[in-house]
Design a protein around this motif. Structure first.
Motif, short mmCIF file in Angstrom:
data_model
loop_
_atom_site.label_atom_id
_atom_site.label_comp_id
_atom_site.label_asym_id
_atom_site.label_seq_id
_atom_site.Cartn_x
_atom_site.Cartn_y
_atom_site.Cartn_z
N VAL A 270 -64.25 33.58 -16.18
CA VAL A 270 -65.26 33.10 -15.39
C VAL A 270 -66.19 32.13 -16.18
CG1 VAL A 270 -67.43 33.50 -14.02
CG2 VAL A 270 -64.99 34.60 -13.42
N GLN A 271 -66.55 32.67 -17.26
CA GLN A 271 -67.65 31.86 -18.11
C GLN A 271 -66.97 30.65 -18.59
OE1 GLN A 271 -70.65 32.45 -18.32
NE2 GLN A 271 -70.85 34.42 -17.47
N SER A 272 -65.69 30.62 -19.01
CA SER A 272 -64.92 29.51 -19.50
C SER A 272 -64.97 28.39 -18.53
CB SER A 272 -63.53 29.98 -19.96
OG SER A 272 -62.81 29.90 -18.75
N GLU A 275 -69.92 24.54 -16.38
CA GLU A 275 -71.13 23.96 -15.17
C GLU A 275 -70.14 24.00 -13.89
OE1 GLU A 275 -70.90 19.31 -15.83
OE2 GLU A 275 -72.49 20.41 -16.57
N HIS A 276 -68.80 23.81 -13.78
CA HIS A 276 -67.92 23.71 -12.67
C HIS A 276 -67.92 24.84 -11.87
CE1 HIS A 276 -67.28 19.55 -13.85
NE2 HIS A 276 -66.47 20.15 -15.18
N GLY A 277 -67.82 25.91 -12.49
CA GLY A 277 -67.80 27.27 -11.73
C GLY A 277 -66.35 27.42 -11.30
N VAL A 278 -66.05 28.46 -10.67
CA VAL A 278 -65.04 29.28 -10.13
C VAL A 278 -64.93 29.07 -8.68
CG1 VAL A 278 -63.75 31.29 -10.50
CG2 VAL A 278 -65.17 30.59 -12.09
N ILE A 279 -63.43 29.03 -8.27
CA ILE A 279 -63.04 29.37 -6.70
C ILE A 279 -62.10 30.56 -6.93
CG2 ILE A 279 -61.53 28.41 -5.17
CD1 ILE A 279 -61.97 25.56 -6.30
N GLN A 307 -62.76 22.80 -11.64
CA GLN A 307 -63.18 24.31 -11.29
C GLN A 307 -61.90 25.24 -12.02
OE1 GLN A 307 -63.52 22.25 -8.94
NE2 GLN A 307 -66.06 22.23 -9.21
N LYS A 308 -62.33 26.37 -12.52
CA LYS A 308 -61.33 27.58 -12.59
C LYS A 308 -60.86 28.17 -11.34
CE LYS A 308 -61.13 27.17 -17.23
NZ LYS A 308 -60.53 27.83 -18.39
N VAL A 309 -59.93 28.58 -11.13
CA VAL A 309 -59.35 29.15 -10.02
C VAL A 309 -58.97 30.94 -10.42
CG1 VAL A 309 -57.84 29.13 -7.75
CG2 VAL A 309 -58.64 27.09 -8.94
N ILE A 310 -59.29 31.80 -9.77
CA ILE A 310 -58.60 32.90 -9.27
C ILE A 310 -57.89 33.30 -8.25
CG2 ILE A 310 -59.16 35.65 -9.78
CD1 ILE A 310 -61.53 34.98 -11.28
N TRP A 311 -56.52 33.41 -8.25
CA TRP A 311 -55.84 33.62 -7.01
C TRP A 311 -55.04 34.85 -6.80
CZ3 TRP A 311 -51.35 29.33 -5.86
CH2 TRP A 311 -50.95 29.67 -4.56
N PRO A 340 -72.59 34.56 -9.88
CA PRO A 340 -73.21 33.40 -9.69
C PRO A 340 -72.35 32.08 -9.99
CG PRO A 340 -74.24 34.53 -11.74
CD PRO A 340 -73.53 35.57 -10.95
N LYS A 341 -71.34 32.22 -10.81
CA LYS A 341 -70.41 31.09 -11.16
C LYS A 341 -69.32 30.96 -9.75
CE LYS A 341 -70.83 30.09 -15.63
NZ LYS A 341 -71.50 28.84 -15.98
N ILE A 342 -69.33 31.83 -8.86
CA ILE A 342 -68.36 31.51 -7.80
C ILE A 342 -68.71 30.48 -6.78
CG2 ILE A 342 -67.00 32.60 -6.13
CD1 ILE A 342 -66.24 33.46 -8.83
N LYS A 343 -68.06 29.56 -6.86
CA LYS A 343 -68.53 28.33 -5.91
C LYS A 343 -68.03 28.47 -4.60
CE LYS A 343 -70.91 26.47 -9.33
NZ LYS A 343 -72.45 26.95 -9.30
N LEU A 344 -66.96 28.92 -4.27
CA LEU A 344 -66.05 28.75 -3.19
C LEU A 344 -64.96 30.03 -3.15
CD1 LEU A 344 -65.25 26.71 -0.94
CD2 LEU A 344 -63.47 26.21 -2.33
N PHE A 345 -64.83 30.23 -1.61
CA PHE A 345 -63.86 31.46 -1.43
C PHE A 345 -62.67 30.81 -0.36
CE2 PHE A 345 -63.79 35.78 0.97
CZ PHE A 345 -62.68 36.23 0.24
N VAL A 346 -61.65 30.92 -1.13
CA VAL A 346 -60.42 30.38 0.09
C VAL A 346 -60.03 31.56 0.82
CG1 VAL A 346 -58.36 29.36 0.40
CG2 VAL A 346 -59.78 28.51 -1.45
N ALA A 347 -60.14 32.04 1.80
CA ALA A 347 -59.92 33.30 2.54
C ALA A 347 -59.19 32.93 3.89
CB ALA A 347 -61.37 33.86 2.88
N HIS A 348 -58.73 34.31 4.11
CA HIS A 348 -57.62 34.43 5.38
C HIS A 348 -58.52 34.63 6.56
CE1 HIS A 348 -58.17 38.31 4.48
NE2 HIS A 348 -57.44 38.76 5.34
N GLY A 349 -59.77 35.14 6.33
CA GLY A 349 -60.43 35.48 7.65
C GLY A 349 -60.55 36.85 7.96
N GLY A 350 -60.13 37.72 7.13
CA GLY A 350 -60.27 39.26 7.60
C GLY A 350 -61.66 39.61 7.61
#
Lengths: 479, 479
Positions: A270-272, A275-279, A307-311, A340-350
């Motif tokens: 996440v830290q890596s 400034e772009h943050g993480v999705i 950004q970095k992404v965790i999927w 605080p680094k998380i910029k966006l959540f791609v979610a299925h909506g549960g």
């Protein structure tokens, strides 16, 4: 005594049970021998296991998921709708039949039932999406508390509170609380279909059990409406405002809690991101992989981002996966959303994910698949906190990439989610504490009858004053 | 900014204002120059006084009281009903006209209104039994919080939440939440009359002010339904359960508090009762004396009891008064009700007294006179905590003495009131703190729009889906 449901419903119930245990309550769970999620005796509960042949399990869910995605991608909306409504009804009845067989096996075991009667439980806690707990509470003559959002078919709200279909959107309609005339027509049709489905399942399965084990004059619907407290898993930051009842208690977001520190390797990743943050992206408990072409399109879009992404993804590694994307089997979703680094959540909506996004104020790109997911995400979109994609267009015209870039660059998405977060957190009492208070209230007072109207016992023409209006009109005519 | 109402409504509002002041809020009250209860600047609020010719005062109340008691004692029930419904409508309109004149004088004072606009208030707090605060909030474009039980006519509940007349008793009907067919007919007739009365008063007075000062398209009823939070002065220990809305907050009993020690002379009198204990009697703020024959009958009944009696009574000393009865001008009602020696409360059924009786668990003999008093006491009677008398039979056949002896000797009355007391006190948060939380919530978030449906803006045929049902029926017929 707890009569729970499998799958994501159990995950919710489990949180409540751990909290009850930590307040010193003794918990006994009724499970079937083929239970999918509910493990045998645990440090915080005892189990009573009933032998069954068949249970609601991965098979039903896989069938629903595969067919839904297939139909959504390959069919006209009308065909998709007809499939959802009628084609899957058989699967739906079959799932409830496994519950019916479980409940019957339990009630047939006379020694077990005698033991349960002798155990002097304080109350039955159940999720009324399955009917077993309702029948059990009546059999044992115990107060009844619901941990509820859905009934056998349709939302709990629609059964317990007056619900004008003119502004209460039916799940699956894709409507909001402001509808055009034809949206209201669609809403009404879906409402009628849902009610018929519910009626059929009750008649085919649960009413038969009532007649056999509880004796005559035990209408299943009335037993359901006789519950003392409905702990409703929504709040009015998430849900559209609508009429409610004194015995409905809103506990939406009770599963949310402040983020804990991440495991070291995740924190470093996440830290890596600088400034772009993480999705982060997750499609929930049930969906661990996607059709290969769709996964490739998503991976390719992620690869183009700074950004970095965790999927969270268990399928084959997509060929287009970029160096910025980390595939994981599981992730500490709540702790990541609170980072605080998380910029966006791609979610299925549960429901869980949507509530956690609200709690932490993280904007969402939604990719709903089935059940209530589209409608859940629609509530965020309406409040300006999410952008929605559909399964049949996500892999076309850079839709996925465009949606992500829009939500990342347009500040209103984050501002709106932060506003929802402030509203959600500004409650007199934490939702989990509220749930515990009302469960213990029912234990202290042996029910909550004073909060429950008995209006549902009136025939419909009396409830709606049809007889009185006809009488008064008759008198007026005579005069 | 507070736009309050006179009389007992002010007593309630005042408790809320003192609590708000103690939390550091600055309070400005709008009052008229002939205000009856609302004093000029006070240590915990500022006042702005508007000059008026006439105000709602003792005159209106005395007229209502005298006529009501006269009609209740001397007439057939139908005549009494007609008098209440039509005969007193003129007095009712006249009272609202004084409010209208006050509001118009205020809005005409352009310097005052400019000052109010510049003062940047956080919200308007009002009792919507009078319409002034609603119009003022719109004029100043401020969030609006109601401290409410009644609207201009009828209960607040009936306007804000779906209210099936089949099980929600209309005040004045003498019905409970379980009605026979003819009770439901009566309920419906009274409901229609109340709605017509409300409509007339709004049309004659408040809508005219809206049209003149707010410009076109400001429907008074919609402005009212646009309030952010309704602090409802009931709870469901007192009130029958019924549908509600997310922006309705129940603060019933917010005025109740633990008893303080009694003044020495009262404590000595109370202790002198020995094991028999003490009865207290009060007919409220407005009724300080009774017709002489009725007072004599009551005094004679008291004289026959072994208990001591404290009677709040300002009329001439009844000839039959016994040595055991102490007449007082005023009494610390809450402190007495919380005293362990108090066995019984003879009450007129005002909301404050009924709530205090519930809070302290003291059984009641009720002697209702007018307004909602009969219906308030009926709620205690239904729960087995009170016995009811009527003005026209209280002085016949030892009715009064018999009622008191029954409530003193039959333990179920006290047990039921104690049960109500336990239920009332078992809340997650004290009602006064709940009220303060939601007032401050509206200040923090500049309203509470997310808790309010906009369903009331739909035309009635859309709200009730009449258009949709006709359309679907048409399609079905065509097919």
């Amino acid at each position: 005594m707890v009569f729970p449901i499998e799958g994501s419903h159990w995950i919710n119930m489990d949180i409540l049970l751990q909290a009850l245990h930590s307040r010193g309550h003794a918990i006994t769970i009724l499970r079937c021998s083929k239970s999918w999620y509910i493990k045998d005796n645990n440090s915080y509960y005892n189990t009573i296991t009933v032998q069954v042949e068949k249970a609601f399990d991965q098979k039903f869910i896989t069938k629903i998921i595969t067919e839904t995605i297939e139909y959504e991608r390959g069919s006209l909306p009308l065909i998709h709708f007809l499939h959802l409504t009628f084609g899957m009804f058989g699967t739906f009845v079959e799932a409830h039949e496994t519950v019916g067989a479980f409940v019957s096996a339990m009630l047939d075991d006379q020694e077990l039932m005698r033991n349960l009667k002798d155990s002097k439980f304080d109350l039955v806690l159940t999720d009324p999406c399955w009917g077993g707990g309702i029948i059990l509470a009546k059999y044992l003559n115990l107060p009844l508390v619901f941990n509820v959002r859905w009934l056998i078919a349709g939302e709990g709200h629609l059964a317990v509170a007056p619900s004008p279909i003119s502004y209460i959107p039916i799940t699956g309609s894709g409507n909001t609380d402001k509808m055009s005339f034809f949206q209201r027509v669609k809403n009404m049709i879906l409402h009628l279909i849902t009610q018929i489905q519910k009626h059929l399942v009750v008649k085919l399965i649960y009413q038969k059990i009532c007649d056999k084990y509880l004796g005559p004059d035990n209408d299943f619907d009335l037993l359901m409406l006789n519950a003392d407290i409905w702990l409703m898993r929504v709040d009015f930051v998430f849900e559209y405002p609508r009429p409610t009842m004194p015995n409905v208690v809103y506990i939406g977001g009770f599963q949310c809690k402040p983020a804990k520190p991440l495991p070291q390797h995740l924190e470093e990743f996440v830290q890596s991101s600088g400034e772009h943050g993480v999705i982060i992206m997750s499609l929930g408990t049930f969906v661990s992989e996607l059709p290969a072409d769709m996964a490739n399109e998503i991976a390719a879009a992620f690869a183009k981002l700074p950004q970095k992404v965790i999927w969270r993804y268990k399928g084959d590694r997509p060929a287009t996966l970029g160096n910025n994307t980390l595939l994981v089997d599981w992730m500490p979703q709540n702790d990541l959303l609170g980072h605080p680094k998380i910029k966006l959540f791609v979610a299925h909506g549960g429901t869980n994910g949507v509530q956690e996004a609200i709690y932490h104020g993280v904007p969402v790109v939604g990719l709903p698949l089935f059940f209530d997911q589209y409608d859940n995400l629609l509530r965020l979109k309406e409040r300006g906190g999410a952008k929605l994609l559909t399964v049949n267009t996500v892999d076309k015209d850079n839709n996925f990439l465009n949606a992500i870039e829009e939500v990342l660059t347009e500040p209103s998405y984050r501002m709106n989610m932060q506003r929802l977060s402030r509203l959600h957190r500004d409650q007199p009492m934490k939702p989990l504490d509220t749930a515990l208070f009302w469960i213990e209230f029912v234990m202290r007072h042996k029910g909550a009858a004073h909060l429950r109207t008995e209006s549902y016992k009136l025939p419909w023409y009396s409830y709606h004053s049809v007889d009185v209006v006809l009488f008064l009109a008759g008198v007026a005519l005579l005069m």
